[in-house]
Design a protein around this motif. Structure first.
Motif, mmCIF file in Angstrom:
data_model
loop_
_atom_site.group_PDB
_atom_site.id
_atom_site.type_symbol
_atom_site.label_atom_id
_atom_site.label_comp_id
_atom_site.label_asym_id
_atom_site.label_seq_id
_atom_site.Cartn_x
_atom_site.Cartn_y
_atom_site.Cartn_z
ATOM 1 N N ALA A 189 0.835 -1.204 0.000
ATOM 2 C CA ALA A 189 0.000 0.000 0.000
ATOM 3 C C ALA A 189 0.868 1.250 0.000
ATOM 4 O O ALA A 189 2.010 1.232 0.450
ATOM 5 N N GLY A 190 0.318 2.314 -0.512
ATOM 6 C CA GLY A 190 1.035 3.582 -0.527
ATOM 7 C C GLY A 190 1.802 3.780 -1.810
ATOM 8 O O GLY A 190 2.000 2.858 -2.590
ATOM 9 N N GLY A 191 2.186 4.993 -2.043
ATOM 10 C CA GLY A 191 2.982 5.300 -3.225
ATOM 11 C C GLY A 191 2.167 5.703 -4.426
ATOM 12 O O GLY A 191 2.713 6.004 -5.466
ATOM 13 N N GLY A 192 0.853 5.675 -4.300
ATOM 14 C CA GLY A 192 -0.003 6.073 -5.409
ATOM 15 C C GLY A 192 -0.460 4.898 -6.252
ATOM 16 O O GLY A 192 -0.021 3.762 -6.079
ATOM 17 N N GLU A 193 -1.353 5.212 -7.167
ATOM 18 C CA GLU A 193 -1.936 4.181 -8.030
ATOM 19 C C GLU A 193 -0.919 3.692 -9.056
ATOM 20 O O GLU A 193 -0.153 4.473 -9.620
ATOM 21 N N ILE A 194 -0.951 2.405 -9.307
ATOM 22 C CA ILE A 194 -0.124 1.821 -10.360
ATOM 23 C C ILE A 194 -0.787 2.143 -11.691
ATOM 24 O O ILE A 194 -1.952 1.807 -11.911
ATOM 25 N N THR A 195 -0.063 2.812 -12.563
ATOM 26 C CA THR A 195 -0.615 3.221 -13.855
ATOM 27 C C THR A 195 -0.123 2.376 -15.013
ATOM 28 O O THR A 195 -0.678 2.441 -16.106
ATOM 29 N N GLY A 228 6.389 -14.422 -10.105
ATOM 30 C CA GLY A 228 6.482 -13.548 -11.264
ATOM 31 C C GLY A 228 7.041 -12.196 -10.872
ATOM 32 O O GLY A 228 6.953 -11.789 -9.707
ATOM 33 N N VAL A 229 7.597 -11.491 -11.854
ATOM 34 C CA VAL A 229 8.186 -10.174 -11.628
ATOM 35 C C VAL A 229 7.571 -9.195 -12.620
ATOM 36 O O VAL A 229 7.453 -9.499 -13.813
ATOM 37 N N TRP A 230 7.150 -8.044 -12.101
ATOM 38 C CA TRP A 230 6.573 -6.989 -12.925
ATOM 39 C C TRP A 230 7.316 -5.689 -12.691
ATOM 40 O O TRP A 230 7.754 -5.408 -11.560
ATOM 41 N N GLU A 231 7.452 -4.892 -13.745
ATOM 42 C CA GLU A 231 7.869 -3.508 -13.574
ATOM 43 C C GLU A 231 6.588 -2.701 -13.475
ATOM 44 O O GLU A 231 5.750 -2.753 -14.386
ATOM 45 N N ILE A 232 6.426 -2.005 -12.372
ATOM 46 C CA ILE A 232 5.232 -1.192 -12.164
ATOM 47 C C ILE A 232 5.622 0.278 -12.197
ATOM 48 O O ILE A 232 6.761 0.639 -11.909
ATOM 49 N N THR A 233 4.658 1.117 -12.556
ATOM 50 C CA THR A 233 4.892 2.557 -12.575
ATOM 51 C C THR A 233 3.845 3.231 -11.702
ATOM 52 O O THR A 233 2.652 2.991 -11.860
ATOM 53 N N ARG A 234 4.335 4.040 -10.762
ATOM 54 C CA ARG A 234 3.499 4.872 -9.889
ATOM 55 C C ARG A 234 4.019 6.293 -9.972
ATOM 56 O O ARG A 234 5.214 6.509 -9.768
ATOM 57 N N GLY A 276 4.741 8.061 -12.344
ATOM 58 C CA GLY A 276 5.813 8.173 -13.319
ATOM 59 C C GLY A 276 7.117 7.523 -12.925
ATOM 60 O O GLY A 276 8.093 7.597 -13.668
ATOM 61 N N VAL A 277 7.145 6.861 -11.775
ATOM 62 C CA VAL A 277 8.383 6.255 -11.282
ATOM 63 C C VAL A 277 8.287 4.729 -11.378
ATOM 64 O O VAL A 277 7.410 4.123 -10.756
ATOM 65 N N PRO A 278 9.164 4.095 -12.157
ATOM 66 C CA PRO A 278 9.134 2.633 -12.267
ATOM 67 C C PRO A 278 9.820 1.969 -11.068
ATOM 68 O O PRO A 278 10.757 2.512 -10.491
ATOM 69 N N SER A 279 9.318 0.799 -10.716
ATOM 70 C CA SER A 279 9.953 -0.033 -9.696
ATOM 71 C C SER A 279 9.596 -1.484 -9.991
ATOM 72 O O SER A 279 8.746 -1.769 -10.837
ATOM 73 N N GLU A 280 10.252 -2.380 -9.290
ATOM 74 C CA GLU A 280 10.029 -3.809 -9.511
ATOM 75 C C GLU A 280 9.142 -4.377 -8.410
ATOM 76 O O GLU A 280 9.279 -4.015 -7.246
ATOM 77 N N LEU A 281 8.235 -5.259 -8.804
ATOM 78 C CA LEU A 281 7.364 -5.956 -7.861
ATOM 79 C C LEU A 281 7.462 -7.447 -8.133
ATOM 80 O O LEU A 281 7.252 -7.890 -9.263
ATOM 81 N N ARG A 282 7.787 -8.196 -7.111
ATOM 82 C CA ARG A 282 7.834 -9.655 -7.212
ATOM 83 C C ARG A 282 6.645 -10.206 -6.444
ATOM 84 O O ARG A 282 6.390 -9.797 -5.316
ATOM 85 N N VAL A 283 5.926 -11.146 -7.078
ATOM 86 C CA VAL A 283 4.749 -11.759 -6.459
ATOM 87 C C VAL A 283 4.949 -13.271 -6.472
ATOM 88 O O VAL A 283 5.167 -13.869 -7.531
ATOM 89 N N ALA A 284 4.880 -13.878 -5.297
ATOM 90 C CA ALA A 284 5.053 -15.331 -5.179
ATOM 91 C C ALA A 284 3.858 -16.065 -5.767
ATOM 92 O O ALA A 284 2.718 -15.580 -5.717
ATOM 93 N N TRP A 285 4.110 -17.246 -6.310
ATOM 94 C CA TRP A 285 3.016 -18.087 -6.806
ATOM 95 C C TRP A 285 2.167 -18.538 -5.619
ATOM 96 O O TRP A 285 2.702 -18.931 -4.587
#
Length: 104
Positions: free
Chosen positions: A35-41, A53-59, A61-70
């Motif tokens: 939570a926090g950091g603004g909406e993922i666009t 899985g690994v996603w590059e998310i942008t909040r 205008g700032v990209p970051s990496e998100l890893r989500v376990a199966w």
């Protein structure tokens, strides 16, 4: 150590997820990001292994990496990737109060 899928398998899965499931990428990352950091666009799946899985998310205008376990734990075969991505989608829908579409 997580299972490492062949590069061609990963490439095919990423092409499919980023070509056919852009809305699912957003839904999954919105549901499982801290939570926090603004909406993922924007969300682009950039990798995967036997643990998640690994996603590059942008909040904002700032990209970051998100890893989500199966959801079911570690996997080691290609058919399990689809099962786990579908499970992530279903859990994301439940978490966000979105009606899931039927799976083929």
């Amino acid at each position: 150590m997580p299972h490492i899928f062949d590069a061609d398998v990963v490439s095919a899965i990423l092409r499919h997820m980023n070509g056919d499931h852009t809305d699912d990428n957003l839904l999954i990352t919105r549901a499982f990001s801290p939570a926090g950091g603004g909406e993922i666009t924007d969300a682009v799946m950039t990798g995967l292994d036997g643990d998640g899985g690994v996603w590059e998310i942008t909040r904002a205008g700032v990209p970051s990496e998100l890893r989500v376990a199966w959801p079911s734990g570690a996997i080691s075969d290609r058919p399990a990737v689809r099962r786990e991505v579908v499970a992530l989608y279903d859990l994301a829908c439940e978490k966000l109060g979105v009606e899931p579409r039927p799976h083929a």
